[in-house]
Design a protein around this motif. Sequence first.
Motif, PDB file in Angstrom:
ATOM      1  N   LEU A 157      16.297 -10.194   2.237  1.00 35.23           N
ATOM      2  CA  LEU A 157      14.833 -10.068   2.204  1.00 35.23           C
ATOM      3  C   LEU A 157      14.312  -9.047   3.220  1.00 35.23           C
ATOM      4  O   LEU A 157      13.128  -9.055   3.559  1.00 35.23           O
ATOM      5  CB  LEU A 157      14.176 -11.431   2.447  1.00 35.23           C
ATOM      6  N   ARG A 158      15.190  -8.158   3.663  1.00 33.62           N
ATOM      7  CA  ARG A 158      14.774  -7.128   4.627  1.00 33.62           C
ATOM      8  C   ARG A 158      13.588  -6.311   4.103  1.00 33.62           C
ATOM      9  O   ARG A 158      12.663  -5.995   4.850  1.00 33.62           O
ATOM     10  CB  ARG A 158      15.952  -6.199   4.931  1.00 33.62           C
ATOM     11  N   TRP A 159      13.604  -5.989   2.834  1.00 28.84           N
ATOM     12  CA  TRP A 159      12.545  -5.151   2.255  1.00 28.84           C
ATOM     13  C   TRP A 159      11.180  -5.819   2.388  1.00 28.84           C
ATOM     14  O   TRP A 159      10.179  -5.142   2.658  1.00 28.84           O
ATOM     15  CB  TRP A 159      12.844  -4.866   0.776  1.00 28.84           C
ATOM     16  N   LEU A 160      11.145  -7.151   2.225  1.00 25.39           N
ATOM     17  CA  LEU A 160       9.879  -7.873   2.311  1.00 25.39           C
ATOM     18  C   LEU A 160       9.381  -7.906   3.759  1.00 25.39           C
ATOM     19  O   LEU A 160       8.181  -7.734   4.016  1.00 25.39           O
ATOM     20  CB  LEU A 160      10.062  -9.300   1.784  1.00 25.39           C
ATOM     21  N   TYR A 161      10.286  -8.109   4.685  1.00 30.72           N
ATOM     22  CA  TYR A 161       9.940  -8.106   6.112  1.00 30.72           C
ATOM     23  C   TYR A 161       9.392  -6.742   6.531  1.00 30.72           C
ATOM     24  O   TYR A 161       8.354  -6.646   7.201  1.00 30.72           O
ATOM     25  CB  TYR A 161      11.184  -8.465   6.916  1.00 30.72           C
ATOM     26  N   LEU A 162      10.064  -5.668   6.108  1.00 29.66           N
ATOM     27  CA  LEU A 162       9.614  -4.326   6.476  1.00 29.66           C
ATOM     28  C   LEU A 162       8.293  -3.974   5.795  1.00 29.66           C
ATOM     29  O   LEU A 162       7.462  -3.257   6.367  1.00 29.66           O
ATOM     30  CB  LEU A 162      10.686  -3.291   6.145  1.00 29.66           C
ATOM     31  N   PHE A 163       8.089  -4.471   4.577  1.00 29.29           N
ATOM     32  CA  PHE A 163       6.805  -4.258   3.914  1.00 29.29           C
ATOM     33  C   PHE A 163       5.679  -4.894   4.723  1.00 29.29           C
ATOM     34  O   PHE A 163       4.608  -4.304   4.902  1.00 29.29           O
ATOM     35  CB  PHE A 163       6.843  -4.846   2.498  1.00 29.29           C
ATOM     36  N   HIS A 164       5.925  -6.085   5.228  1.00 28.42           N
ATOM     37  CA  HIS A 164       4.930  -6.767   6.046  1.00 28.42           C
ATOM     38  C   HIS A 164       4.631  -5.963   7.316  1.00 28.42           C
ATOM     39  O   HIS A 164       3.459  -5.771   7.677  1.00 28.42           O
ATOM     40  CB  HIS A 164       5.437  -8.169   6.418  1.00 28.42           C
ATOM     41  N   LEU A 165       5.677  -5.484   7.974  1.00 29.22           N
ATOM     42  CA  LEU A 165       5.492  -4.734   9.225  1.00 29.22           C
ATOM     43  C   LEU A 165       4.812  -3.388   9.001  1.00 29.22           C
ATOM     44  O   LEU A 165       3.925  -2.993   9.770  1.00 29.22           O
ATOM     45  CB  LEU A 165       6.843  -4.504   9.915  1.00 29.22           C
ATOM     46  N   LYS A 166       5.213  -2.689   7.947  1.00 34.38           N
ATOM     47  CA  LYS A 166       4.783  -1.302   7.795  1.00 34.38           C
ATOM     48  C   LYS A 166       3.520  -1.118   6.955  1.00 34.38           C
ATOM     49  O   LYS A 166       2.855  -0.069   7.074  1.00 34.38           O
ATOM     50  CB  LYS A 166       5.919  -0.475   7.175  1.00 34.38           C
ATOM     51  N   PHE A 167       3.170  -2.134   6.155  1.00 35.66           N
ATOM     52  CA  PHE A 167       1.997  -1.973   5.287  1.00 35.66           C
ATOM     53  C   PHE A 167       0.933  -3.053   5.516  1.00 35.66           C
ATOM     54  O   PHE A 167      -0.254  -2.738   5.607  1.00 35.66           O
ATOM     55  CB  PHE A 167       2.435  -1.960   3.816  1.00 35.66           C
ATOM     56  N   VAL A 168       1.360  -4.301   5.635  1.00 40.07           N
ATOM     57  CA  VAL A 168       0.381  -5.379   5.826  1.00 40.07           C
ATOM     58  C   VAL A 168      -0.231  -5.315   7.223  1.00 40.07           C
ATOM     59  O   VAL A 168      -1.454  -5.357   7.369  1.00 40.07           O
ATOM     60  CB  VAL A 168       1.026  -6.753   5.568  1.00 40.07           C
ATOM     61  N   LEU A 169       0.605  -5.205   8.257  1.00 45.34           N
ATOM     62  CA  LEU A 169       0.080  -5.187   9.623  1.00 45.34           C
ATOM     63  C   LEU A 169      -0.857  -4.013   9.893  1.00 45.34           C
ATOM     64  O   LEU A 169      -1.909  -4.195  10.516  1.00 45.34           O
ATOM     65  CB  LEU A 169       1.232  -5.189  10.635  1.00 45.34           C
ATOM     66  N   PRO A 170      -0.530  -2.783   9.466  1.00 52.54           N
ATOM     67  CA  PRO A 170      -1.485  -1.693   9.688  1.00 52.54           C
ATOM     68  C   PRO A 170      -2.835  -1.927   9.033  1.00 52.54           C
ATOM     69  O   PRO A 170      -3.881  -1.555   9.602  1.00 52.54           O
ATOM     70  CB  PRO A 170      -0.768  -0.480   9.070  1.00 52.54           C
ATOM     71  N   MET A 171      -2.844  -2.554   7.866  1.00 55.00           N
ATOM     72  CA  MET A 171      -4.112  -2.836   7.210  1.00 55.00           C
ATOM     73  C   MET A 171      -4.938  -3.832   8.027  1.00 55.00           C
ATOM     74  O   MET A 171      -6.146  -3.643   8.244  1.00 55.00           O
ATOM     75  CB  MET A 171      -3.857  -3.401   5.813  1.00 55.00           C
ATOM     76  N   ILE A 172      -4.287  -4.874   8.524  1.00 51.30           N
ATOM     77  CA  ILE A 172      -4.986  -5.865   9.340  1.00 51.30           C
ATOM     78  C   ILE A 172      -5.447  -5.244  10.657  1.00 51.30           C
ATOM     79  O   ILE A 172      -6.543  -5.525  11.153  1.00 51.30           O
ATOM     80  CB  ILE A 172      -4.077  -7.080   9.588  1.00 51.30           C
ATOM     81  N   GLU A 173      -4.616  -4.395  11.223  1.00 57.21           N
ATOM     82  CA  GLU A 173      -4.972  -3.715  12.478  1.00 57.21           C
ATOM     83  C   GLU A 173      -6.246  -2.888  12.333  1.00 57.21           C
ATOM     84  O   GLU A 173      -7.110  -2.901  13.202  1.00 57.21           O
ATOM     85  CB  GLU A 173      -3.798  -2.841  12.917  1.00 57.21           C
ATOM     86  N   ARG A 174      -6.368  -2.175  11.210  1.00 56.80           N
ATOM     87  CA  ARG A 174      -7.550  -1.336  11.007  1.00 56.80           C
ATOM     88  C   ARG A 174      -8.826  -2.178  10.935  1.00 56.80           C
ATOM     89  O   ARG A 174      -9.897  -1.746  11.369  1.00 56.80           O
ATOM     90  CB  ARG A 174      -7.396  -0.508   9.736  1.00 56.80           C
ATOM     91  N   ILE A 175      -8.683  -3.402  10.430  1.00 62.09           N
ATOM     92  CA  ILE A 175      -9.849  -4.265  10.263  1.00 62.09           C
ATOM     93  C   ILE A 175     -10.192  -5.012  11.542  1.00 62.09           C
ATOM     94  O   ILE A 175     -11.358  -5.067  11.954  1.00 62.09           O
ATOM     95  CB  ILE A 175      -9.604  -5.272   9.123  1.00 62.09           C
ATOM     96  N   PHE A 176      -9.161  -5.555  12.225  1.00 63.00           N
ATOM     97  CA  PHE A 176      -9.418  -6.484  13.313  1.00 63.00           C
ATOM     98  C   PHE A 176      -9.191  -5.929  14.717  1.00 63.00           C
ATOM     99  O   PHE A 176      -9.744  -6.446  15.680  1.00 63.00           O
ATOM    100  CB  PHE A 176      -8.561  -7.737  13.143  1.00 63.00           C
ATOM    101  N   LEU A 177      -8.362  -4.892  14.855  1.00 60.15           N
ATOM    102  CA  LEU A 177      -8.032  -4.403  16.190  1.00 60.15           C
ATOM    103  C   LEU A 177      -8.663  -3.050  16.505  1.00 60.15           C
ATOM    104  O   LEU A 177      -8.240  -2.369  17.429  1.00 60.15           O
ATOM    105  CB  LEU A 177      -6.511  -4.332  16.376  1.00 60.15           C
ATOM    106  N   ARG A 178      -9.631  -2.658  15.718  1.00 62.85           N
ATOM    107  CA  ARG A 178     -10.448  -1.477  16.024  1.00 62.85           C
ATOM    108  C   ARG A 178      -9.617  -0.214  16.219  1.00 62.85           C
ATOM    109  O   ARG A 178      -9.852   0.573  17.113  1.00 62.85           O
ATOM    110  CB  ARG A 178     -11.313  -1.740  17.257  1.00 62.85           C
ATOM    111  N   GLY A 179      -8.613  -0.050  15.387  1.00 61.53           N
ATOM    112  CA  GLY A 179      -7.860   1.194  15.396  1.00 61.53           C
ATOM    113  C   GLY A 179      -6.904   1.362  16.549  1.00 61.53           C
ATOM    114  O   GLY A 179      -6.613   2.473  16.962  1.00 61.53           O
ATOM    115  N   ALA A 180      -6.352   0.266  17.075  1.00 63.40           N
ATOM    116  CA  ALA A 180      -5.350   0.368  18.145  1.00 63.40           C
ATOM    117  C   ALA A 180      -4.036   0.829  17.519  1.00 63.40           C
ATOM    118  O   ALA A 180      -3.230   0.033  17.068  1.00 63.40           O
ATOM    119  CB  ALA A 180      -5.171  -0.982  18.831  1.00 63.40           C
TER     120      ALA A 180
END
Length: 229
Positions: A157-180
């Motif tokens: 399931l490495r692909w799913l873990y990396l998808f979360h790190l590389k695509f899901v987290l950046p999207m959440i960061e843009r919304i909640f962490l003000r572009g850090a």
Amino acid sequence: MKQVFDKCSDKYIAFSYICSMGFTERWREQCVAALGADADLRVGYDLMAGTGEAWPHLMASHPSIERIVAVDISSGMHSRAMERLHTMRAHRIEFIEDDVLASNLPDSSADFVISTFGLKTFNAAQHAQLAALTARVLKPGGRFACIEASDPKGWILRWLYLFHLKFVLPMIERIFLRGAQDFSMIGTYSTTFGDASQFVGMLRSEGLDARFGKAFFGCATIASGHKPV
């Protein structure tokens, strides 16, 4: 880097817990466990301490701890930690605003050194500096444990873990962490870091008895051990 962490300090705790689905908390607990339940720990350093989420685990596992010295480049992170999480244990926490790669922490001054999720942004030369610092500040017999999000190569399931790190987290960061932007790079940092095995080798080169460990199929890896007496 200091400005990045100061900027996002007010939302970092919730971001870290929710977006990792609680795994970061479990991994911090495993990192503390790697110090060894039998260790008589009194004073030690939490390097790149952030908001201090490891401290409750440290103090619960080792009631003998008298003082944790939090070392971090971000005073904003520490202020947030003391305000929201640690007022009841403030008398046992000391803070040093410092760059660990240029630190003058005293020799043989710590019974333990811990670091949770502070390795991935460093390159190999900086890892070597951190290994040397760890060896220098530990007392003979002192314990250390470091954990970092890693690349679980070979896991189905490495692909799913990396998808979360590389695509899901950046999207959440843009919304909640003000572009850090450093947080949007967690996936890249983790895959570039690989795992803690090379850091273990550097710790051994500094004369430490170091071992390598995995958490949750290698999604996080641990470097732990002790300084020979």
